[in-house]
Design an enzyme around this catalytic site. Structure first.
Site, mmCIF file in Angstrom:
data_model
loop_
_atom_site.group_PDB
_atom_site.id
_atom_site.type_symbol
_atom_site.label_atom_id
_atom_site.label_comp_id
_atom_site.label_asym_id
_atom_site.label_seq_id
_atom_site.Cartn_x
_atom_site.Cartn_y
_atom_site.Cartn_z
ATOM 1 N N ASP A 78 0.840 -1.200 0.000
ATOM 2 C CA ASP A 78 0.000 0.000 0.000
ATOM 3 C C ASP A 78 0.874 1.249 0.000
ATOM 4 O O ASP A 78 2.090 1.187 0.206
ATOM 5 C CB ASP A 78 -0.895 -0.013 1.259
ATOM 6 N N LYS A 79 0.222 2.389 -0.222
ATOM 7 C CA LYS A 79 0.880 3.700 -0.187
ATOM 8 C C LYS A 79 0.035 4.600 0.696
ATOM 9 O O LYS A 79 -1.186 4.461 0.738
ATOM 10 C CB LYS A 79 0.919 4.243 -1.619
ATOM 11 N N HIS A 80 0.682 5.510 1.401
ATOM 12 C CA HIS A 80 -0.086 6.484 2.173
ATOM 13 C C HIS A 80 0.549 7.847 2.009
ATOM 14 O O HIS A 80 1.771 7.967 1.962
ATOM 15 C CB HIS A 80 -0.116 6.103 3.657
ATOM 16 N N SER A 81 -0.286 8.867 1.922
ATOM 17 C CA SER A 81 0.230 10.230 1.771
ATOM 18 C C SER A 81 -0.169 11.059 2.983
ATOM 19 O O SER A 81 -1.234 10.837 3.572
ATOM 20 C CB SER A 81 -0.357 10.824 0.493
ATOM 21 N N THR A 112 -9.344 11.064 -0.523
ATOM 22 C CA THR A 112 -9.642 10.075 -1.566
ATOM 23 C C THR A 112 -11.089 9.573 -1.469
ATOM 24 O O THR A 112 -11.756 9.371 -2.487
ATOM 25 C CB THR A 112 -8.645 8.902 -1.454
ATOM 26 N N ARG A 163 -6.743 14.886 20.196
ATOM 27 C CA ARG A 163 -5.629 15.720 19.697
ATOM 28 C C ARG A 163 -6.166 16.884 18.865
ATOM 29 O O ARG A 163 -5.671 18.003 18.943
ATOM 30 C CB ARG A 163 -4.683 14.876 18.830
ATOM 31 N N SER A 202 -0.289 7.411 14.734
ATOM 32 C CA SER A 202 -1.645 7.506 14.214
ATOM 33 C C SER A 202 -1.723 6.924 12.798
ATOM 34 O O SER A 202 -2.563 6.060 12.497
ATOM 35 C CB SER A 202 -2.066 8.978 14.218
ATOM 36 N N LYS A 206 -3.052 2.499 11.800
ATOM 37 C CA LYS A 206 -4.114 2.116 10.854
ATOM 38 C C LYS A 206 -3.540 1.325 9.686
ATOM 39 O O LYS A 206 -4.110 0.326 9.247
ATOM 40 C CB LYS A 206 -4.810 3.378 10.333
ATOM 41 N N LYS A 207 -2.398 1.779 9.179
ATOM 42 C CA LYS A 207 -1.815 1.098 8.015
ATOM 43 C C LYS A 207 -1.323 -0.301 8.398
ATOM 44 O O LYS A 207 -1.504 -1.265 7.653
ATOM 45 C CB LYS A 207 -0.664 1.933 7.449
HETATM 46 N N1 URA Z 1 -3.232 11.657 9.523
HETATM 47 C C1 URA Z 1 -3.510 10.769 10.503
HETATM 48 O O1 URA Z 1 -4.124 9.735 10.255
HETATM 49 N N2 URA Z 1 -3.085 11.019 11.754
HETATM 50 C C2 URA Z 1 -2.389 12.124 12.080
HETATM 51 O O2 URA Z 1 -2.034 12.287 13.232
HETATM 52 C C3 URA Z 1 -2.130 13.058 11.066
HETATM 53 C C4 URA Z 1 -2.546 12.795 9.777
#
Ligand code: URA
Length: 443
Positions: free
Chosen positions: A83-86, A123, A171, A186, A190-191
């Protein structure tokens, strides 16, 4: 016996926390035994005193394990899960491109995406411009689409990393978002909960990025790469430019239209192309689907020229409830704004500034993003055919097309956009710069 106030005090005083203390705090966040005020105080103590790599890894793993952790082994997938995350930007539609491209090259991409945040697009919001596209399939549907199509882009389920859900919410209202270990934990909780073998991070740097300067973006990239690899997922990061929107389009339906143009073979949006190619190549290399940069680029180019990536996108859309003929007849399905007119240059000159944040906020102001969490958005509005930094324009020439749903909204957004775009004397200083600044990481 561990006490939350003692753990908060130790972090407040700049001490490193033990794995046991971090696990205790994450358990308390998840099971409700910690109050919002204790969580807020803990986040503020971490914000001011940070965490070392061992603490950040422990926080990430504890948050990953706070809920369901997906495992793809039982499906005997023929290719790797990658996967990729931005970190988020404006006109950043790379996920919509590289997901189907990597799937066409043999990867399996279970992409859990987010909604727009602040001035940045999301997205999921873009995909919801497609009629009936469902971002919340059942787990069985998600698994079977990842298996059969190779790509499924959906929203976060309640079961994935619930500790992050609660901590992030606190937060957000306690001015503790901009902390490198908290962002690392964070994003990665999830990833990593989605059961990946390899992850490529796109960390944005520049005026439209989440982090305030290049050094901080780099520090975030280094932290994410260190923690992900320590947690057992192969990870590298690219630092990429967000001093101007990545694509010529920003908005929801307009970015889906841009996606289709690209997947149908028009890769002339060159900054978008460079970043997509670089990230997708890293995905193929880190997951073993290519053994050299050249092989990766050749496979990706073939995924476009053969139509295979477009086909994956079409299959994903239809498997998630969208029209079966979406890619062939998208103009019938994508919502169109009522007022679509150019914003033109008030003087001749070179484009010296495209304030990403302001351009993103102009789209939000048109209704393309939210000012209240959970609010409905207008998928039809946005900008397209945007000029780039370094372009030379004549007075009266188009800077972009602005899509709005009434004349007043168009005028207000056009005013904001005129202020976001600065033209000046042509110079050579603005020469074409590669939007991929730097690679960080071992994979
Ligand atoms: N995206 C996230 O999922 N968590 C963060 O803390 C900042 C950006």
């Amino acid at each position: 016996m561990l006490l939350p106030q003692e753990i908060i005090r130790r972090k407040r005083d700049g001490q490193a926390l033990s794995l046991e203390e971090i696990q205790f705090m994450v358990d308390g966040i998840t099971n409700g035994q910690l109050s919002d005020s204790q969580i807020g105080a803990f986040a503020m103590a971490v914000y001011f005193n940070s965490m070392n790599g061992t603490e950040a890894t422990a926080l990430t793993c504890a948050m990953r394990d706070s809920g369901q952790v997906l495992n793809w082994d039982h499906l005997n997938l023929p290719g790797p899960v990658v996967d990729k995350h931005s970190t988020g930007g404006v006109g950043d539609l790379t996920s919509l491109l590289l997901g189907p491209m990597v799937a066409a090259c043999g990867g399996h991409v279970p992409m859990i995406s987010g909604r727009g945040l602040g001035h940045t697009g999301g997205t999921l919001d873009k995909l919801e411009a497609i009629p009936n596209y469902s971002i919340s399939p059942t787990s069985q549907q998600f698994e079977s689409i990842v298996k059969d199509v190779g790509i499924a882009i959906i929203g976060q389920t309640g079961e994935l990393a619930p500790a992050d859900k609660r901590l992030y919410g606190i937060r957000d209202v306690t001015a503790t978002v901009e902390s490198i270990p908290l962002i690392t934990a964070s994003i990665l909780s999830k990833k990593l909960a989605s059961g990946l073998e390899a992850l490529v991070m796109d960390v944005k740097a520049g005026s439209g990025a989440f982090m305030p300067n290049f050094a901080q973006s780099k520090a975030l990239a280094e932290s994410i790469v260190e923690v992900a690899n320590a947690a057992g997922v192969k990870c590298c990061a690219l630092l990429t430019d967000m001093n101007q929107p990545l694509a010529p389009s920003a908005g929801n339906a307009v970015e889906i239209a841009e996606t289709l143009r690209y997947l149908k073979g028009d890769t002339s949006a060159h900054r978008l192309h460079q970043v997509t190619k670089a990230l997708a190549s890293e995905m193929l290399l880190s997951s073993g689907l290519a053994s050299s940069q050249q092989e990766a680029e050749d496979k990706l180019a073939a995924s476009i020229s053969s139509g295979a990536a477009l086909e994956r996108f079409a299959k994903m859309v239809s498997a998630l409830g969208g029209p079966n003929d979406f890619v062939e007849r998208s103009e019938l399905y994508l919502p169109q704004a009522k007022v679509v007119k150019p914003v033109t240059a008030k003087q001749s000159g070179m484009v010296k500034q495209l304030d990403c944040r302001e351009l993103g906020m102009a789209v939000v102001g048109l209704g393309g993003g939210r000012s209240v969490p959970g609010a409905a958005i207008d998928h039809s509005v946005g900008i397209s055919e945007l000029v780039e930094l370094g372009d030379v324009v004549d007075k009266g020439q188009n800077l972009l097309m602005l899509h709005a749903n009434d004349e007043d909204a168009w005028q207000a957004a056009a005013k904001q956009i005129q202020q976001a775009i600065k033209l000046d004397e042509p110079s050579s200083a603005q020469a074409d710069v590669n939007p991929v600044y730097q690679r960080i990481g071992p994979c």
